[in-house]
Design a protein around this motif. Structure first.
Motif, PDB file in Angstrom:
ATOM      1  N   GLN A 289      41.198 -12.370   7.651  1.00  0.00           N
ATOM      2  CA  GLN A 289      41.437 -11.563   8.841  1.00  0.00           C
ATOM      3  C   GLN A 289      40.287 -10.595   9.050  1.00  0.00           C
ATOM      4  O   GLN A 289      39.892  -9.868   8.136  1.00  0.00           O
TER       5      GLN A 289
ATOM      6  N   THR B 127      40.082  -8.535  12.112  1.00  0.00           N
ATOM      7  CA  THR B 127      40.471  -7.358  12.882  1.00  0.00           C
ATOM      8  C   THR B 127      41.468  -6.552  12.069  1.00  0.00           C
ATOM      9  O   THR B 127      42.127  -7.078  11.167  1.00  0.00           O
ATOM     10  N   ARG B 128      41.564  -5.266  12.395  1.00  0.00           N
ATOM     11  CA  ARG B 128      42.479  -4.392  11.670  1.00  0.00           C
ATOM     12  C   ARG B 128      43.922  -4.885  11.808  1.00  0.00           C
ATOM     13  O   ARG B 128      44.312  -5.458  12.828  1.00  0.00           O
TER      14      ARG B 128
ATOM     15  N   HIS C 130      47.602  -5.018  12.783  1.00  0.00           N
ATOM     16  CA  HIS C 130      48.259  -4.450  13.959  1.00  0.00           C
ATOM     17  C   HIS C 130      49.763  -4.664  13.860  1.00  0.00           C
ATOM     18  O   HIS C 130      50.225  -5.790  13.817  1.00  0.00           O
TER      19      HIS C 130
ATOM     20  N   HIS D  64      44.008   0.129  19.771  1.00  0.00           N
ATOM     21  CA  HIS D  64      43.031  -0.745  19.115  1.00  0.00           C
ATOM     22  C   HIS D  64      43.741  -1.909  18.419  1.00  0.00           C
ATOM     23  O   HIS D  64      43.760  -1.992  17.196  1.00  0.00           O
TER      24      HIS D  64
ATOM     25  N   GLY E  28      43.023  -5.187  18.277  1.00  0.00           N
ATOM     26  CA  GLY E  28      42.190  -6.264  17.727  1.00  0.00           C
ATOM     27  C   GLY E  28      40.997  -6.496  18.627  1.00  0.00           C
ATOM     28  O   GLY E  28      39.918  -5.972  18.409  1.00  0.00           O
ATOM     29  N   ILE E  29      41.212  -7.277  19.706  1.00  0.00           N
ATOM     30  CA  ILE E  29      40.201  -7.506  20.742  1.00  0.00           C
ATOM     31  C   ILE E  29      40.899  -7.337  22.081  1.00  0.00           C
ATOM     32  O   ILE E  29      41.975  -7.894  22.306  1.00  0.00           O
TER      33      ILE E  29
ATOM     34  N   VAL F 279      36.638  -4.005  20.317  1.00  0.00           N
ATOM     35  CA  VAL F 279      37.023  -4.697  19.085  1.00  0.00           C
ATOM     36  C   VAL F 279      37.281  -3.644  18.019  1.00  0.00           C
ATOM     37  O   VAL F 279      36.516  -2.680  17.897  1.00  0.00           O
ATOM     38  N   ARG F 280      38.335  -3.825  17.248  1.00  0.00           N
ATOM     39  CA  ARG F 280      38.577  -3.000  16.060  1.00  0.00           C
ATOM     40  C   ARG F 280      38.550  -3.927  14.854  1.00  0.00           C
ATOM     41  O   ARG F 280      39.408  -4.804  14.697  1.00  0.00           O
ATOM     42  N   VAL F 281      37.542  -3.769  13.992  1.00  0.00           N
ATOM     43  CA  VAL F 281      37.373  -4.693  12.864  1.00  0.00           C
ATOM     44  C   VAL F 281      38.304  -4.324  11.715  1.00  0.00           C
ATOM     45  O   VAL F 281      38.851  -3.215  11.646  1.00  0.00           O
TER      46      VAL F 281
ATOM     47  N   ASN G 166      34.759  -1.960   7.961  1.00  0.00           N
ATOM     48  CA  ASN G 166      34.214  -0.887   8.795  1.00  0.00           C
ATOM     49  C   ASN G 166      33.071  -0.196   8.044  1.00  0.00           C
ATOM     50  O   ASN G 166      32.906  -0.359   6.834  1.00  0.00           O
TER      51      ASN G 166
ATOM     52  N   ILE H  25      32.336  -9.995  13.388  1.00  0.00           N
ATOM     53  CA  ILE H  25      32.552 -10.269  14.808  1.00  0.00           C
ATOM     54  C   ILE H  25      31.317  -9.800  15.569  1.00  0.00           C
ATOM     55  O   ILE H  25      30.864  -8.669  15.413  1.00  0.00           O
TER      56      ILE H  25
END
Length: 289
Positions: free
Chosen positions: A53, A55-56, A58, A73, A75-76, A170-172, A177, A217
């Protein structure tokens, strides 16, 4: 709905609120088109090839993730802090899914669908029709996700204002990070959130190592977009391609992009979700080919 069947390639299951996308049995992403907290369509639970995974979580998991911006935030996403005075970034306005004008299909290994949404103010006045075209393909061992957004105002006085929080965000994943050892790199060769924030760039990549593999990403604004992007990049994991915030990004005078009723403004990006076989970072230029 039963999952689509396409051998070892992409598959999807359509639920009442989302599409659950997989590839060869491994998770890829959820495209969420109805959500009680995040009032705009978005991708959550995004995985790179190989199942990591990127993205952070959620919603964010306390003790594992920083829990800031839990409903902003996911994901995308495409979001806007100020369109005609309405804040769609902070869920004051709503982007309401109406229908799939082109239902999800898989052809020649490519997943395609098109949605129609209404952009509503806090008091439910419609500002514009939003047509979103999504394409997902596998290319050179990465997922290439194209998000093509077309805004057609249904009222006079429609405009994109000048703010940091405007565009494709985008939140990775927390593990990659910048605070945890990840790295932001821009097309101009600049690195780190501080050096890339507010700068123009043809693309930015945010990546790092998870479970011994380099994953990340890359966001690529389309060269045909009406305006180039500046970048709202932060060390805690968010990065935003923003063509609307000239003054907010400290690049000049206050900007405002007006779109007449019935005309269409398009904003297109390709998001490249990538994974290396080991901890070695890829050649980012090769990902673009």
């Amino acid at each position: 709905m039963e999952p689509s069947s396409q051998g070892g390639g992409f598959q999807f299951e359509q639920r009442d609120d989302r599409l659950v996308i997989t590839h060869s049995g491994s998770p890829v992403a959820h495209f969420v088109f109805r959500d009680a907290q995040v009032l705009r369509p978005h991708f959550a639970h995004v995985h790179a090839p190989g199942g990591i995974q990127v993205t952070r979580n959620h919603p964010p998991v306390p003790g594992i993730d920083p829990v800031d911006h839990p409903d902003m935030h996911p994901g995308i996403w495409v979001g806007f802090g100020d369109i005609s005075g309405t804040d769609f970034w902070r869920n004051k306005g709503r982007i309401v899914h109406e229908r799939f004008s082109e239902p999800p299909t898989i052809q020649n290994g490519t997943l395609n669908f098109t949605t129609e949404s209404s952009m509503l103010t806090a008091d439910a006045q419609k500002l514009a029709q939003l047509t979103t075209r999504i394409t997902l393909i596998e290319k050179r061992g990465a997922w290439h996700l194209t998000w093509d957004a077309a805004f057609t105002p249904t009222t006079d006085g429609f405009y994109f204002s000048d703010q940091e929080e405007m565009g494709l965000g985008v939140r990775v994943a927390t593990a990659i990070n910048e605070k945890n050892g990840g790295l932001i790199t821009s097309s101009g060769g600049k690195t780190t959130a501080k050096a890339t924030w507010g700068q123009p760039a043809a693309w930015c990549d945010y990546s790092g190592v998870i479970a011994g593999r380099h994953v990340g990403i890359m966001t690529v604004p389309d060269a045909a977009n009406a305006h180039p992007s500046w970048w709202h990049n932060r060390d805690y994991g968010v990065f935003v391609s923003n063509p609307f915030g000239r003054k907010a990004m400290k690049q000049g005078e206050l900007s405002r992009i007006d779109v007449k009723r019935g005309e269409t403004y398009r904003l297109r990006h390709t998001i490249i979700i990538h994974a290396s076989p080991d901890a070695k970072a890829p050649d980012l230029q090769q990902l673009l080919k």
